[in-house]
Design a protein around this motif. Structure first.
Motif, PDB file in Angstrom:
ATOM      1  N   ARG A 166       0.835  -1.204   0.000  1.00 52.90           N
ATOM      2  CA  ARG A 166       0.000   0.000   0.000  1.00 52.90           C
ATOM      3  C   ARG A 166       0.864   1.245   0.000  1.00 52.90           C
ATOM      4  O   ARG A 166       1.707   1.424   0.883  1.00 52.90           O
ATOM      5  CB  ARG A 166      -0.898   0.010   1.240  1.00 52.90           C
ATOM      6  CG  ARG A 166      -1.858   1.188   1.272  1.00 52.90           C
ATOM      7  CD  ARG A 166      -2.756   1.117   2.487  1.00 52.90           C
ATOM      8  NE  ARG A 166      -3.975   1.891   2.243  1.00 52.90           N
ATOM      9  CZ  ARG A 166      -5.070   1.814   3.003  1.00 52.90           C
ATOM     10  NH1 ARG A 166      -5.097   0.987   4.020  1.00 52.90           N
ATOM     11  NH2 ARG A 166      -6.128   2.552   2.742  1.00 52.90           N
ATOM     12  N   ALA A 167       0.634   2.100  -0.971  1.00 57.75           N
ATOM     13  CA  ALA A 167       1.330   3.390  -0.997  1.00 57.75           C
ATOM     14  C   ALA A 167       0.718   4.298   0.055  1.00 57.75           C
ATOM     15  O   ALA A 167      -0.466   4.178   0.377  1.00 57.75           O
ATOM     16  CB  ALA A 167       1.200   4.028  -2.375  1.00 57.75           C
ATOM     17  N   MET A 168       1.545   5.182   0.614  1.00 56.20           N
ATOM     18  CA  MET A 168       1.015   6.160   1.575  1.00 56.20           C
ATOM     19  C   MET A 168       0.624   7.406   0.792  1.00 56.20           C
ATOM     20  O   MET A 168       1.477   8.025   0.156  1.00 56.20           O
ATOM     21  CB  MET A 168       2.095   6.519   2.586  1.00 56.20           C
ATOM     22  CG  MET A 168       2.499   5.325   3.423  1.00 56.20           C
ATOM     23  SD  MET A 168       3.792   5.758   4.575  1.00 56.20           S
ATOM     24  CE  MET A 168       4.466   4.136   4.862  1.00 56.20           C
ATOM     25  N   SER A 219       6.294   6.594  -0.569  1.00 54.84           N
ATOM     26  CA  SER A 219       6.551   5.685   0.543  1.00 54.84           C
ATOM     27  C   SER A 219       5.451   4.640   0.523  1.00 54.84           C
ATOM     28  O   SER A 219       4.341   4.910   0.074  1.00 54.84           O
ATOM     29  CB  SER A 219       6.512   6.412   1.885  1.00 54.84           C
ATOM     30  OG  SER A 219       7.498   7.404   1.943  1.00 54.84           O
ATOM     31  N   ALA A 220       5.764   3.479   1.050  1.00 53.92           N
ATOM     32  CA  ALA A 220       4.763   2.415   1.029  1.00 53.92           C
ATOM     33  C   ALA A 220       5.042   1.430   2.139  1.00 53.92           C
ATOM     34  O   ALA A 220       6.165   1.320   2.627  1.00 53.92           O
ATOM     35  CB  ALA A 220       4.785   1.697  -0.312  1.00 53.92           C
ATOM     36  N   HIS A 258      10.831   3.541   0.854  1.00 50.25           N
ATOM     37  CA  HIS A 258      10.732   4.966   0.534  1.00 50.25           C
ATOM     38  C   HIS A 258      11.670   5.252  -0.630  1.00 50.25           C
ATOM     39  O   HIS A 258      12.850   4.907  -0.589  1.00 50.25           O
ATOM     40  CB  HIS A 258      11.132   5.782   1.764  1.00 50.25           C
ATOM     41  CG  HIS A 258      11.153   7.255   1.552  1.00 50.25           C
ATOM     42  ND1 HIS A 258      10.065   7.959   1.097  1.00 50.25           N
ATOM     43  CD2 HIS A 258      12.134   8.166   1.734  1.00 50.25           C
ATOM     44  CE1 HIS A 258      10.374   9.240   1.007  1.00 50.25           C
ATOM     45  NE2 HIS A 258      11.622   9.392   1.391  1.00 50.25           N
ATOM     46  N   CYS A 259      11.111   5.863  -1.665  1.00 44.95           N
ATOM     47  CA  CYS A 259      11.950   6.238  -2.804  1.00 44.95           C
ATOM     48  C   CYS A 259      11.566   7.642  -3.236  1.00 44.95           C
ATOM     49  O   CYS A 259      10.392   8.009  -3.190  1.00 44.95           O
ATOM     50  CB  CYS A 259      11.797   5.247  -3.944  1.00 44.95           C
ATOM     51  SG  CYS A 259      10.109   5.007  -4.517  1.00 44.95           S
ATOM     52  N   LEU A 295       2.904  -1.769  -6.318  1.00 43.71           N
ATOM     53  CA  LEU A 295       2.982  -0.451  -5.681  1.00 43.71           C
ATOM     54  C   LEU A 295       2.507   0.629  -6.655  1.00 43.71           C
ATOM     55  O   LEU A 295       1.762   1.547  -6.273  1.00 43.71           O
ATOM     56  CB  LEU A 295       4.412  -0.190  -5.195  1.00 43.71           C
ATOM     57  CG  LEU A 295       4.686   1.148  -4.522  1.00 43.71           C
ATOM     58  CD1 LEU A 295       3.649   1.483  -3.464  1.00 43.71           C
ATOM     59  CD2 LEU A 295       6.084   1.158  -3.909  1.00 43.71           C
ATOM     60  N   LYS A 296       2.918   0.489  -7.905  1.00 41.60           N
ATOM     61  CA  LYS A 296       2.437   1.426  -8.932  1.00 41.60           C
ATOM     62  C   LYS A 296       0.911   1.373  -9.009  1.00 41.60           C
ATOM     63  O   LYS A 296       0.237   2.415  -9.101  1.00 41.60           O
ATOM     64  CB  LYS A 296       3.070   1.041 -10.280  1.00 41.60           C
ATOM     65  CG  LYS A 296       2.504   1.753 -11.501  1.00 41.60           C
ATOM     66  CD  LYS A 296       2.821   3.222 -11.499  1.00 41.60           C
ATOM     67  CE  LYS A 296       2.518   3.903 -12.826  1.00 41.60           C
ATOM     68  NZ  LYS A 296       1.146   3.774 -13.281  1.00 41.60           N
ATOM     69  N   LYS A 297       0.364   0.167  -8.952  1.00 42.02           N
ATOM     70  CA  LYS A 297      -1.095   0.013  -9.021  1.00 42.02           C
ATOM     71  C   LYS A 297      -1.761   0.667  -7.808  1.00 42.02           C
ATOM     72  O   LYS A 297      -2.795   1.328  -7.946  1.00 42.02           O
ATOM     73  CB  LYS A 297      -1.452  -1.477  -9.072  1.00 42.02           C
ATOM     74  CG  LYS A 297      -2.939  -1.739  -9.256  1.00 42.02           C
ATOM     75  CD  LYS A 297      -3.242  -3.213  -9.429  1.00 42.02           C
ATOM     76  CE  LYS A 297      -4.749  -3.461  -9.394  1.00 42.02           C
ATOM     77  NZ  LYS A 297      -5.051  -4.895  -9.286  1.00 42.02           N
TER      78      LYS A 297
END
Lengths: 362, 362
Positions: free
Chosen positions: A208-210, A226-227, A240-241, A349-351
């Motif tokens: 899940r992305a924040m 971040s996720a 975190h990127c 994560l992209k989704k």
């Protein structure tokens, strides 16, 4: 050089960064650069000159096709933008040349599967260029902390890859240049891969992305994210990127018995030495005036460029290529499997970002 | 001892951990323990004997009321369970005695407001026992990294307080013992406070617990929780607290220009020395074979117990109490303000957990 111990490399793409690979190959005892190529012949020629690649020994091509048709080339290092990697990696495999490809190797797992399938069908090795996995430090942590049980079960991880891009460049990070996954593919590849590595490649059950962490530029490329990654019911990783933060490459892993820490896991501060710090069985001492243990620092002498992580990656890749050429080995499925799992989490994560930072189950 | 330079302390609660405070006071030049109390007189007597508190100098009471009625007591250190702190802190203030109280000081901000209001009305100092804020390392980081601009704007923080509780004890962590906020109040107080400290007490705009990170015991006490705190549009903190993980007290702060790192921010590994590491202006060197800078380590000699963080906290508290007693100073609002902001974020995080880990705006 025609000896079958020697792996003969060609480059698809002459970006400045490829100089590191050339240097590593040149310093190795079992491989050699025999050809380079770039869509701009001028770029290829400039690269050859800048890297002391003499025209007598190294063919210089103004197109990737020419290089792939060069029978003298065994293996190819691909550095073109990610949006072109899939196509050319498949072509490389079809020409029965081994594939060493910069990360992320593809735009998504579907494209990566095509590459891996082409490699398998043609009996060539696939490996992406996630160099840190090959560092002796990485290998040692796995052995001494994870496999030994010294850290216990992993409970919580925090890992980052952030590197600032000048403001005026952020808008040039387009879909054409890097895919819409943007920072998740280019940078998130590392922390996601680090979490998977720490979990021995057990996949997360959800990602899940924040919401508050996601930034995009005006064309929709993700610049920062971040996720949380959930592994089973008790283990969480925070990744975190970002292209918006100062350089950071942190990896902190807390287990049920101990913890380990690096702040330079992607590229060690110095090429010839590296360390990690861990504690095991840590408690506050009575009256809470300190700890019962201090962090233990384990240091590696990486003996100059011979033992650098680039050299170690090259050694593993060429060991496999040599074995396959001799007929002693089959392509090792472990490396494409690691790439594939990493890509699946990048995609998830992209989704999550795409659907408003909702949970994505894997 | 009757000299107005001397601050005369009484203890409400004789838990074993209070020995540290007794030691710090005993070693100080300007304060003294004059009374102790516990609902169990036996416990109070045992504590007195164990801590060399002689009956000639120290009154030993079997109830908190008796101690609060002792006119010889200037200031009180409160260590009873959090569920009783609010009531006794208000009583302490009403008896015009200064309040030094263990964290979390109250069950929620409403209760804390009552304590702070009582302290203000009675002209006594309020301070909670978040010791690390007083360490010279903490003060130095603020001056040299934040105030100087060396770190730039804070962009991302990661901070933890995890300490394992034996499985058979987890079920005994009841609402009566610690409130339902559980780990968020007892442990989360630290990472939440650390994030606020790094942001110079700017409040987050929102808080959200991560659903997969939340564990509770069978009576609903929170045992583990991770959360994101959003400050403005560009700054995120990840906080993590847990009774289920190995001891960890990590604080990593990434700014737009640099980053700072500690793994022992709550209690330094050793009482007489402490350090932090930072980098500023870090980049990968050309060809990405290393970094242009190494982490700088700044070490503090804490000169034994004189300069320990407990001694520094006591010094600040007694400086204020002495000033108020002399009539030179008014109670310092900074300390209750820090407590209140921390408590508000604790409450918001607890609320996020209660409503299914939705975002809570502050």
């Amino acid at each position: 050089m025609a000896d079958n111990k020697t792996v003969r490399f060609g480059l698809l793409g002459c970006i400045r960064f490829a100089s590191k690979f050339v240097r590593t190959v040149t310093q190795s005892s079992n491989s050699v650069i025999v050809a380079i190529s770039d869509p701009s012949l001028e770029t290829a020629k400039t690269f050859a000159a800048a890297n002391d690649l003499s025209p007598e020994n190294v063919a210089v091509y103004g197109s990737y096709e020419e290089l792939l048709n060069d029978a003298n080339v065994d293996a190819v290092y691909l550095t073109m933008p990610v949006t072109q990697r899939g196509k050319w990696a498949v072509m490389t495999a079809e020409m029965k040349k081994h594939v060493l490809i910069e990360k992320p190797p593809a735009l998504d797992a579907t494209e990566l599967d095509k590459i891996v399938e082409a490699c398998e069908r043609n009996g060539v090795q696939f490996m992406d260029g996630t160099i840190w996995l090959h560092h002796q430090r990485t290998v040692k942590i796995k052995e001494t902390l994870f496999d030994s049980g010294l850290l216990g079960d992993v409970r919580h991880m925090y890992t980052t890859m952030t590197t600032p891009v000048p403001e005026q460049v952020l808008e040039r990070l387009t879909k054409e240049a890097m895919g819409l996954a943007g920072a998740i593919g280019e940078l998130g590849w590392y922390p996601i891969g680090a979490a998977l590595w720490a979990m021995s490649y057990q996949m997360p059950i959800s990602v899940r992305a924040m919401p508050s962490s996601v930034s995009t530029n005006s064309v929709g490329t993700i610049l920062s994210c971040s996720a949380s990654l959930q592994f089973g019911s008790t283990t969480t990783a925070i990744v975190h990127c970002s292209f918006l933060s100062q350089l950071s490459t942190d990896l902190a892993i807390s287990g049920s018995k101990g913890s380990v820490q690096m702040n330079d896991y992607v590229i060690p501060y110095k090429e010839d030495t590296a360390w990690f710090e861990y504690t095991s069985g840590a408690k506050f001492v009575d009256m809470h005036t300190g700890w019962n243990v201090m962090p233990e620092r384990v240091t590696f002498d990486c003996g100059g460029t011979e033992e650098s992580q680039e050299a170690m990656m090259l050694r593993e890749f060429t060991r496999l290529v040599e074995g396959i050429k001799r007929g002693d080995l089959e392509a090792d499925h472990r490396w494409p499997e690691i790439s594939r799992k990493t890509q699946l989490v990048v995609d998830a994560l992209k989704k999550s970002v795409d659907i408003g930072c909702e949970v994505v189950h894997l």
